[in-house]
Design a protein around this motif. Sequence first.
Motif, PDB file in Angstrom:
ATOM      1  N   UNK A   1       0.821  -1.214   0.000  1.00 57.73           N
ATOM      2  CA  UNK A   1       0.000   0.000   0.000  1.00 57.73           C
ATOM      3  C   UNK A   1       0.857   1.267   0.000  1.00 57.73           C
ATOM      4  N   UNK A   2       2.118   1.110  -0.380  1.00 56.45           N
ATOM      5  CA  UNK A   2       2.977   2.287  -0.550  1.00 56.45           C
ATOM      6  C   UNK A   2       2.341   3.196  -1.595  1.00 56.45           C
ATOM      7  N   UNK A   3       2.581   4.500  -1.461  1.00 58.54           N
ATOM      8  CA  UNK A   3       1.983   5.466  -2.378  1.00 58.54           C
ATOM      9  C   UNK A   3       3.063   6.273  -3.086  1.00 58.54           C
ATOM     10  N   UNK A   4       2.754   6.645  -4.313  1.00 65.16           N
ATOM     11  CA  UNK A   4       3.664   7.478  -5.082  1.00 65.16           C
ATOM     12  C   UNK A   4       3.744   8.858  -4.436  1.00 65.16           C
ATOM     13  N   UNK A   5       4.815   9.578  -4.704  1.00 64.09           N
ATOM     14  CA  UNK A   5       4.981  10.913  -4.147  1.00 64.09           C
ATOM     15  C   UNK A   5       4.028  11.912  -4.801  1.00 64.09           C
ATOM     16  N   UNK A   6       3.853  11.822  -6.106  1.00 57.43           N
ATOM     17  CA  UNK A   6       3.153  12.852  -6.860  1.00 57.43           C
ATOM     18  C   UNK A   6       1.660  12.871  -6.579  1.00 57.43           C
ATOM     19  N   UNK A   7       0.952  11.770  -6.850  1.00 55.19           N
ATOM     20  CA  UNK A   7      -0.498  11.747  -6.676  1.00 55.19           C
ATOM     21  C   UNK A   7      -0.948  10.867  -5.516  1.00 55.19           C
TER      22      UNK A   7
END
Length: 181
Positions: free
Chosen positions: A114-120
Amino acid sequence: MADSDIDVNKIFREACKNGLLEVVEDLLNNGASQGLDVNSKEDFSEATGFIWACYHGHTSTVEPVLNNAGAKHLELNTKEKYGDTGFILACYKGHTSIVELLLNNADALHLDLIAKTFWLGKTGFQEAQSKGHSDIVELIRAKRPSIAEQRVPRVWVEFENRYILSNGTTNLFEMVSNTPA
């Protein structure tokens, strides 16, 4: 060129990027004596060999990397400069066999699914949804239903609506009528 001039870390990353299984396996087995750091990152992209293998869909290269993850202290949750992990990129690019391999080994390898991208701020599941990779979406729903329940950030929904509209795939009336006030 002397042996000391050879950048074994770059060779490993390039072998992963290009699916050169024999080179990857040889470096995993013998690279420590040459100073191999399996977690080394490219200067520009900050991508590791594992990230590149996932991005390019080289399942045969991802497998030995995963098999050696514990012994080689591989950091499988490392992010490149935009915040993408190997799992996020495999979902984004539609590499179903890699996503399944990672899902099947996630607990043993302590993968952050469930890691998330930095941008969105999108997860791998959300990237697969936005790209229309229904096989991956269904695979994640079947194997990890809690991931599929993650809410999409409002900013992302608005961006996607504008993006879809700018590409002519949704009309303005539909976008406005489906957007809460």
